[in-house]
Design a protein around this motif. Sequence first.
Motif, PDB file in Angstrom:
ATOM      1  N   ILE A  57      41.413  -5.887 -33.284  1.00 61.95           N
ATOM      2  CA  ILE A  57      40.128  -5.268 -32.949  1.00 61.95           C
ATOM      3  C   ILE A  57      38.992  -6.004 -33.653  1.00 61.95           C
ATOM      4  CG2 ILE A  57      38.755  -3.149 -33.021  1.00 61.95           C
ATOM      5  CD1 ILE A  57      41.428  -1.601 -33.031  1.00 61.95           C
ATOM      6  N   LYS A  58      38.136  -6.587 -32.892  1.00 62.58           N
ATOM      7  CA  LYS A  58      37.026  -7.383 -33.408  1.00 62.58           C
ATOM      8  C   LYS A  58      36.155  -6.562 -34.361  1.00 62.58           C
ATOM      9  CE  LYS A  58      33.178 -10.164 -31.542  1.00 62.58           C
ATOM     10  NZ  LYS A  58      32.513 -10.543 -30.269  1.00 62.58           N
TER      11      LYS A  58
ATOM     12  N   LEU B  42      48.494  -6.799 -22.747  1.00 61.41           N
ATOM     13  CA  LEU B  42      48.053  -8.162 -23.044  1.00 61.41           C
ATOM     14  C   LEU B  42      46.561  -8.324 -22.767  1.00 61.41           C
ATOM     15  CD1 LEU B  42      51.046 -10.218 -21.581  1.00 61.41           C
ATOM     16  CD2 LEU B  42      50.437  -9.955 -24.006  1.00 61.41           C
ATOM     17  N   ARG B  43      46.119  -7.777 -21.645  1.00 63.09           N
ATOM     18  CA  ARG B  43      44.682  -7.832 -21.321  1.00 63.09           C
ATOM     19  C   ARG B  43      43.861  -7.052 -22.335  1.00 63.09           C
ATOM     20  NH1 ARG B  43      43.554  -5.145 -16.313  1.00 63.09           N
ATOM     21  NH2 ARG B  43      41.425  -5.763 -16.812  1.00 63.09           N
ATOM     22  N   ALA B  44      44.398  -5.916 -22.757  1.00 66.74           N
ATOM     23  CA  ALA B  44      43.671  -5.082 -23.719  1.00 66.74           C
ATOM     24  C   ALA B  44      43.527  -5.792 -25.060  1.00 66.74           C
ATOM     25  CB  ALA B  44      44.384  -3.743 -23.894  1.00 66.74           C
ATOM     26  N   ARG B  45      44.575  -6.470 -25.506  1.00 67.45           N
ATOM     27  CA  ARG B  45      44.474  -7.207 -26.767  1.00 67.45           C
ATOM     28  C   ARG B  45      43.389  -8.273 -26.693  1.00 67.45           C
ATOM     29  NH1 ARG B  45      50.863  -8.185 -28.384  1.00 67.45           N
ATOM     30  NH2 ARG B  45      51.390  -5.980 -28.737  1.00 67.45           N
ATOM     31  N   GLU B  46      43.329  -8.946 -25.567  1.00 67.02           N
ATOM     32  CA  GLU B  46      42.291  -9.963 -25.389  1.00 67.02           C
ATOM     33  C   GLU B  46      40.906  -9.323 -25.401  1.00 67.02           C
ATOM     34  OE1 GLU B  46      40.234 -13.467 -24.763  1.00 67.02           O
ATOM     35  OE2 GLU B  46      42.315 -13.140 -25.423  1.00 67.02           O
ATOM     36  N   PHE B  47      40.781  -8.167 -24.738  1.00 66.22           N
ATOM     37  CA  PHE B  47      39.488  -7.483 -24.702  1.00 66.22           C
ATOM     38  C   PHE B  47      39.041  -7.090 -26.102  1.00 66.22           C
ATOM     39  CE2 PHE B  47      37.291  -3.395 -24.934  1.00 66.22           C
ATOM     40  CZ  PHE B  47      36.144  -3.652 -24.197  1.00 66.22           C
TER      41      PHE B  47
ATOM     42  N   LEU C 260      43.426   2.648 -25.150  1.00 63.70           N
ATOM     43  CA  LEU C 260      42.952   1.320 -25.533  1.00 63.70           C
ATOM     44  C   LEU C 260      42.965   0.340 -24.375  1.00 63.70           C
ATOM     45  CD1 LEU C 260      44.603   1.121 -29.067  1.00 63.70           C
ATOM     46  CD2 LEU C 260      42.157   1.298 -28.563  1.00 63.70           C
ATOM     47  N   THR C 261      43.547   0.741 -23.234  1.00 60.72           N
ATOM     48  CA  THR C 261      43.502  -0.119 -22.037  1.00 60.72           C
ATOM     49  C   THR C 261      42.361   0.280 -21.095  1.00 60.72           C
ATOM     50  OG1 THR C 261      44.938   1.206 -20.573  1.00 60.72           O
ATOM     51  CG2 THR C 261      46.025  -0.292 -22.131  1.00 60.72           C
ATOM     52  N   LEU C 262      41.600   1.318 -21.446  1.00 64.23           N
ATOM     53  CA  LEU C 262      40.581   1.806 -20.520  1.00 64.23           C
ATOM     54  C   LEU C 262      39.245   1.056 -20.577  1.00 64.23           C
ATOM     55  CD1 LEU C 262      41.139   5.671 -20.909  1.00 64.23           C
ATOM     56  CD2 LEU C 262      42.069   4.149 -19.153  1.00 64.23           C
ATOM     57  N   PRO C 263      38.658   0.812 -21.765  1.00 61.88           N
ATOM     58  CA  PRO C 263      37.305   0.230 -21.800  1.00 61.88           C
ATOM     59  C   PRO C 263      37.166  -1.090 -21.065  1.00 61.88           C
ATOM     60  CG  PRO C 263      37.858   1.143 -23.935  1.00 61.88           C
ATOM     61  CD  PRO C 263      39.117   1.178 -23.119  1.00 61.88           C
TER      62      PRO C 263
ATOM     63  N   TRP D 158      35.097  -6.919 -27.266  1.00 60.84           N
ATOM     64  CA  TRP D 158      34.617  -5.640 -27.797  1.00 60.84           C
ATOM     65  C   TRP D 158      33.397  -5.866 -28.669  1.00 60.84           C
ATOM     66  CZ3 TRP D 158      34.174  -0.722 -27.336  1.00 60.84           C
ATOM     67  CH2 TRP D 158      33.970   0.138 -28.424  1.00 60.84           C
ATOM     68  N   GLU D 159      32.307  -5.162 -28.360  1.00 63.14           N
ATOM     69  CA  GLU D 159      31.061  -5.295 -29.115  1.00 63.14           C
ATOM     70  C   GLU D 159      30.674  -3.998 -29.807  1.00 63.14           C
ATOM     71  OE1 GLU D 159      29.657  -8.086 -29.634  1.00 63.14           O
ATOM     72  OE2 GLU D 159      30.815  -9.280 -28.192  1.00 63.14           O
TER      73      GLU D 159
END
Length: 306
Positions: A267-268, A230-235, A132-135, A240-241
């Motif tokens: 997750i959006k 933290l960055r991943a949660r923001e992403f 979940l930190t990769l995209p 996330w589209e």
Amino acid sequence: MSIERLRTPEERFSILPGFPYQPHYIDSLDGYDSMRMAYIDEGNSSAETTFLCLHGEPSWSYLYRKMIPVFVEAGHRVVAPDLFGFGRSDKPVDDKVYTFNFHRNSLIQLIEHLNLKNITLVCQDWGGLLGLTLPMDMPGRSTRLLVMNTAIAAGDGASEGFYHWRNFSVSVPEIPVGGLIANDARSEVNLLDIVAYDAPFPDNRYKAGVRRFPSIVPVDPGMEGAELGLRAREFWSSNWEGDSFMAIGMRDAVLGEKVMAMLRSTIKNCPKPLKVEEAGHFVQEYGKEIAEKALAHFQLQKVPAQ
């Protein structure tokens, strides 16, 4: 740097009736001292969609044996690596080699090496902690998410069940991998499956990764990976589209419904989850239904003949 490692003898994998897939290997990852990573690459290599299946602790790509055929039969490509320390991949001997970035960077390099695109990220446990930190740092490659019993760890604690598991993992002389998974998955795992889950580990020397993983989950501020979390949660909440599908093994005391509800809120546009009442932590043992319902949700059930 020089990395002392062990390689599981291939004969340990000679009896895998439920997993007929031939391994592929790469030993040219930059910074990994020619260590060999194994991965499964099944289906049509030129398929539009690739399902990237990331396992966790203490399993290997064998965990996806009930989902891989569903994706392949629908016409898609499936790539399922074994993290270093697990499966057919080489196993560093020193516990200290195993860090969050050590594993994350190896996955980034594998994705780039195979030039994977239009990825459906399939992840559970450490497969999600890492995956979940990769995209966010590999833009344009991931278009869908199939997420199961995992979390984004960002230095702000974990469930009580996790702390029990972490304490257990550091207190026992040896973690009984096959028995652990069999106890969780119950009737979905047979004797040959237990043999397969134990296959990567001829003895305790091969289990540095198994021992180490629970202790490096970034649950406290300042731990490696917490800032990435933290960055991943923001992403996932803002950028996330893609399309998402969530499945929850409801008997999981570590990463069960409460933890997954928190992840879903991050997750959006994540729809309501598929709740697999009989499944525990290793929810992929009930994976055929999950894979079929995910394909239906993504409208990827069958690729039209060319």
